[in-house]
Every structure is written in structure tokens, then in C-alpha cells.
Scaffold this active site. Structure first.
Site: not given
Length: 529
Positions: A280-281, A423, A529
């Protein structure tokens, strides 16, 4: 002078003969004179068409194994001459140069040759020189000349000629010109990047990036953003190569999330058993292995049932009926798998909005490829993170060592953490995630989020205690302080895998020993990231 220009003379030289005879026949029927070379000329003659060899207009035969055949003023003058420029016309007359109104060229298959794993010399011989030179010349002279580099444009050319009684319009020629320059740019990019790889150049002075349009998207991440999907020619198994069997068109976010899901599930070798990842996302909300694909899906789903709604499901083995029945119990955006049974396809057919994507294989998670990220004014380029660790790579740093089962869960958690936005903190128990903390600004927050998700899972499943009790915990980077580690311990973590390398490693190790944890260092981090 009118902007409509008739097509009277065409030079056709193609390596891909698809549609060649149909195009040449239609042009010949309109009285277009056909010029050609080598295999293209032979194919057209074999079809009964009248064709003049380029050698007849250059006065030179093909030579040097075909390396030299079209690099001649009688070819490039015919492509570049401005028909409304008196000096150009006079030069054509003086030197006996005939105008070329249409160029049809597709280039030597360099990209396919490289993808097939050919040796260096074979790849070099498949670098086209004359083709790109002619394409660029014709594209520059789009005011008068048509240039076709894609088979898909053959019918469009004939359609424009039909509409304008054998001529073409300027807008059509300009579109062809743009496509032609994009093709030569992509071709040169493929060659230069391949050469850089052969020389092991990590950072060449210039790096070209190219792609081929696969799909124009309805919008981007949000409805006010325009977007498109391009393939890079690598044929890496995944969303770019998958066949969509059903469901509405993929969106920008669908493609991004499906790629994340399939790359994650590929970490689990199907020879070692079924695995499922739910995304999800772009973050995993549940990942698991099981004795069956259905079990793997159920365990992944149970990690975070709330987030799984409207998610992306990736499987490392072909989808079968039992798993398909479980998946359709809730709304799912996309399912991607290396195949599906007929029964599974029938079950999915009742869910018209569910996209089913099938590939021939899983991507190899160890294959190095380049990853690009745009920043203002430039590109960040790096190798894709293909790092991995095995048991023998791990260093036990605490008094207590992990058990065999704990070690298996630690390695599982480490594979998942690699695909969680930093993180990242991941709790795993018995081959399934039970809590995932992603994208937080501190590792302590990620540990809290993962623990909270595990607690919610316990409530939904009616468990007496959090499934994080007795779990293995992975951190994508080192713990800078002991607080994040202690939060994981408070949630029930019994063993920890992390890169190590902090100035406070000794403090963190001491805290782990005091909490009765087993901890291993990988010596490798997985920032994402």
C-alpha cells in the site's frame, strides 16, 4: 509554395521487414519510385515490385560488409535539399541529385542484440551508422521530407497520403520528425550506456536516459498531474513486461505500487515455497511465506487487514483457485503473479475492476540495474540495491545467540526491511510480518508504529496477546540510540537484526544484553527513500 508535398520517391531500408511489402505495394500503386538496399530490395523484388538499388544512384556498390552503402551526397543531398531554395535546386540539377520525399528506416537491432547476451564484437557490428545519419537528415528537412522509423506509422503515412491525394501535410511530417529524433536519441543512449557498462564506468561524463512509451496515463500521482509510462528496453520481468488480463487501466500509483510489490516478493525464491507481499503506497503492509500460496496470502493479509484493503498483491508462484477465492473477499486493486490457472482467472473475471497482471518470470533481485531519481536541475543515479546477507554473513554481538527459528525470521525480516521506506522497523514471527513501521522521522517512532499495528492485529484476530511477542525485529539502519531497540523489546521482540556501525553500538549491545535479546549485525544497511 503549398505546405502539402507529394511523395514521388522513397528510400526504404529496414532490418525489421514487418509490413514492408504491404507498404511498398501501396506506394508503388501511387506511382512512387522505390529505392532500397540489400535485403529490403530483395524482399520487394521477390514480391514483384520494381526497385532501384541505392548503389545505382550513388555509383558505389555496398562495401565493407554493408558498413558503407548510403553515406553519399546523392542520398543525403536528396534528403536535405530545400525544395523552395533556388540554390539547393540548382545544386541538385548540377550534380544529378534526385529528391527523396520519403525515408523508411528501422535500425539494426542493437538493443535486442545486447539483451540476447551477444559478445562484444557482435554488439559492435549491430551499431547502425548509415541509418541514424539518414534519419537525422530527413527529420531536419521535415518541411519537405517524411521519415518513418516505426512500423506502426506505415498506415498513418498511407492515410495522410490518401487524404491529400498522394501528398502529406506539414503537421504529420513534424510529428514524424520528432519521433525520428527521439528514436536516434534512444538508440545512441543504448549504445553509450552499453559501452559505459563494458568499461565499468560508474560515472561517465554524460549519461543518456531514454524510454519508449508504453501507456499514456489518465493522470499522475494526483488528478491535476499529467503522466505517462515508458519502458527502458531491459525486459526485466515485472509491471513493464506483464500482460494485463482484466481490469481497468493501470494508474500511475498502481504501476509504482505494483513494481514495489513484485520486486519485494521476488526476494523469496519460489523453489523454497510460496510467498505473498501486499503493498500500500509503495510500502509493504503484509509479507509472508507459507506451506501453500493461500496460507502465505492469509498470513500477509492478517498482518494489517485495514491497510490491505485496496492494496496490491504480489505472488511468487502462479495464482491458483483457492488463493484467488481468498483475494476476492476484499477489494484489491492489482494482483501480479508469474502465471495463473484457468480456474483462478474465472474467479477473478467476476471482479471487473480487479487488474490481473501475469509475467513469465520473477525479476532477479540480485541483477544489478541502474536506478534514477530526478532532483531540481539534475538526476541522481545509483545501482539498484541488490545487497543481501546469508547466515554466514551475520555477526552475533550479544551474549545470547538467536535460535535456528529466530535466525530464519531475522533473515526474513531483513529482506522485508530492505523494501520498507526509511526509517524502517519490521516485526516478524513464523515467516510473516506482524508489524511494519515505515517512513518515520525517527527509528523510535517506526518501532512505535510497528508495535501499534501488531496490537491492532491482535484485536482484529481475537488474540490474547500481541503477535509481536516473541518476534524477530529488523531495522534497516543502525540504532543511533538504545531507545528504539528498547521500544522493540517492550513490544515483545526477542531478537534483532541491524547493520551496526553506530558510535553507540556498545551502548545498544549492552541494552540488548540487559533486555535478554539476541542481536546480530549485518554490516549492510538498506536505506530506501
Amino acid at each position: 509554395m503549398t505546405d502539402l508535398h507529394p511523395v514521388r520517391r522513397a528510400l526504404i531500408s529496414v532490418s525489421d521487414k514487418t509490413g514492408l511489402i504491404e507498404l511498398a505495394t501501396a506506394l508503388s500503386a501511387r506511382g512512387v519510385e522505390l529505392l532500397s538496399t540489400g535485403g529490403s530490395a530483395k524482399a520487394m523484388r521477390d514480391a514483384g515490385l520494381a526497385v532501384k538499388d541505392v548503389a545505382d544512384i550513388t555509383g558505389f556498390p555496398e562495401m565493407m560488409d554493408g558498413r558503407v552503402k548510403t553515406l553519399h551526397p546523392n542520398v543525403h543531398g536528396g534528403l536535405l535539399a530545400l525544395r523552395d531554395n533556388a540554390d539547393h535546386v540548382a545544386a541538385m540539377d548540377e550534380h544529378g541529385i534526385g529528391g527523396i520525399d520519403l525515408l523508411v528506416v528501422n535500425l539494426y537491432p542493437f538493443e535486442a542484440t545486447v539483451a540476447a547476451g551477444a559478445d562484444y564484437d557482435t554488439c559492435i557490428e549491430n551499431i547502425d551508422i548509415g541509418g541514424p545519419a539518414m534519419i537525422r537528415a530527413a527529420a531536419k528537412n521535415a518541411a519537405f521530407v517524411n521519415v518513418i522509423v516505426d512500423v506502426e506509422d506505415y498506415d498513418k503515412l498511407l492515410g495522410d497520403m490518401e487524404q491529400h491525394d498522394g501528398a502529406t501535410c506539414p503537421k504529420f511530417r513534424r510529428k514524424l520528425s520528432q519521433k525520428a529524433y527521439a528514436r536516434t536519441a534512444a538508440y545512441d543512449a543504448a549504445v553509450s550506456n552499453w559501452m559505459a557498462s563494458q568499461l565499468d564506468l560508474v560515472a561517465p561524463k554524460r549519461r543518456a536516459v531514454a524510454g519508449e512509451l508504453k501507456q499514456t496515463l489518465r493522470y499522475g500521482e494526483n488528478s491535476h498531474q499529467k503522466a505517462a509510462f515508458y519502458t527502458d528496453g531491459s525486459n526485466r520481468p515485472g509491471v513493464a513486461t506483464a500482460v494485463q488480463l482484466q481490469g481497468k487501466e493501470l494508474s500511475y500509483n498502481n504501476i509504482n505500487d505494483t513494481d514495489a510489490a513484485y520486486e519485494l516478493v521476488a526476494e523469496f525464491d519460489p523453489a523454497n515455497g510460496p510467498a505473498c507481499a501486499i503493498i500500500k503506497h509503495a510500502n509493504p503492509c503484509g509479507v509472508a511465506v507459507g506451506a501453500t500460496l493461500t496460507e502465505a496470502y492469509q498470513k500477509a493479509f492478517d498482518c494489517d487487514r485495514t491497510s490491505a484493503f485496496g492494496g496490491i498483491v504480489a505472488l511468487n508462484q502462479p495464482l491458483e483457485a483457492d488463493t484467488a477465492k481468498k483475494i476476492v473477499e476484499i477489494f484489491t486493486e492489482v494482483v501480479i503473479a508469474p502465471g495463473a490457472s484457468d480456474e483462478a482467472k474465472e474467479i477473478f473475471a467476476s471482479k471487473k475492476n480487479l487488474r490481473l497482471l501475469l509475467t513469465d518470470a520473477l525479476p532477479n533481485p540480485r541483477t544489478p540495474i541502474m536506478a534514477y531519481k530526478q532532483v531540481a536541475g539534475g538526476l541522481l543515479v545509483q545501482d539498484k540495491d541488490v545487497g543481501s546477507v546469508d547466515v554466514e554473513d551475520l555477526k552475533v554481538v550479544t551474549k545470547k545467540a538467536p535460535t535456528e527459528q529466530e535466525m530464519a525470521d531475522l533473515l526474513f525480516a531483513w529482506k522485508v526491511a530492505k523494501h520498507v521506506k526509511s526509517n524502517a522497523i519490521v516485526y516478524v514471527k513464523d515467516g510473516a510480518t506482524v508489524g511494519v513501521g515505515a517512513g518515520q522521522m525517527s527509528r523510535l517512532d517506526s518501532a512505535n508504529v510497528a508495535a501499534a499495528k501488531a496490537g491492532r492485529m491482535a484485536e482484529e484476530l481475537g488474540l490474547d496477546e500481541s503477535p509481536a511477542k516473541g518476534s524477530a525485529v529488523a531495522s534497516d539502519a543502525f540504532f543511533p540510540f538504545a531507545d528504539g531497540l528498547l521500544e522493540a523489546a517492550a513490544a515483545g521482540g526477542k531478537c534483532v537484526i541491524q547493520p551496526g556501525g553506530s558510535m553507540r553500538d556498545e551502548e545498544v549491545i549492552a541494552a540488548a544484553d540487559e533486555a535478554g535479546l539476541a542481536m546480530v549485525f549485518t554490516g549492510m544497511r538498506h536505506f530506501r527513500h
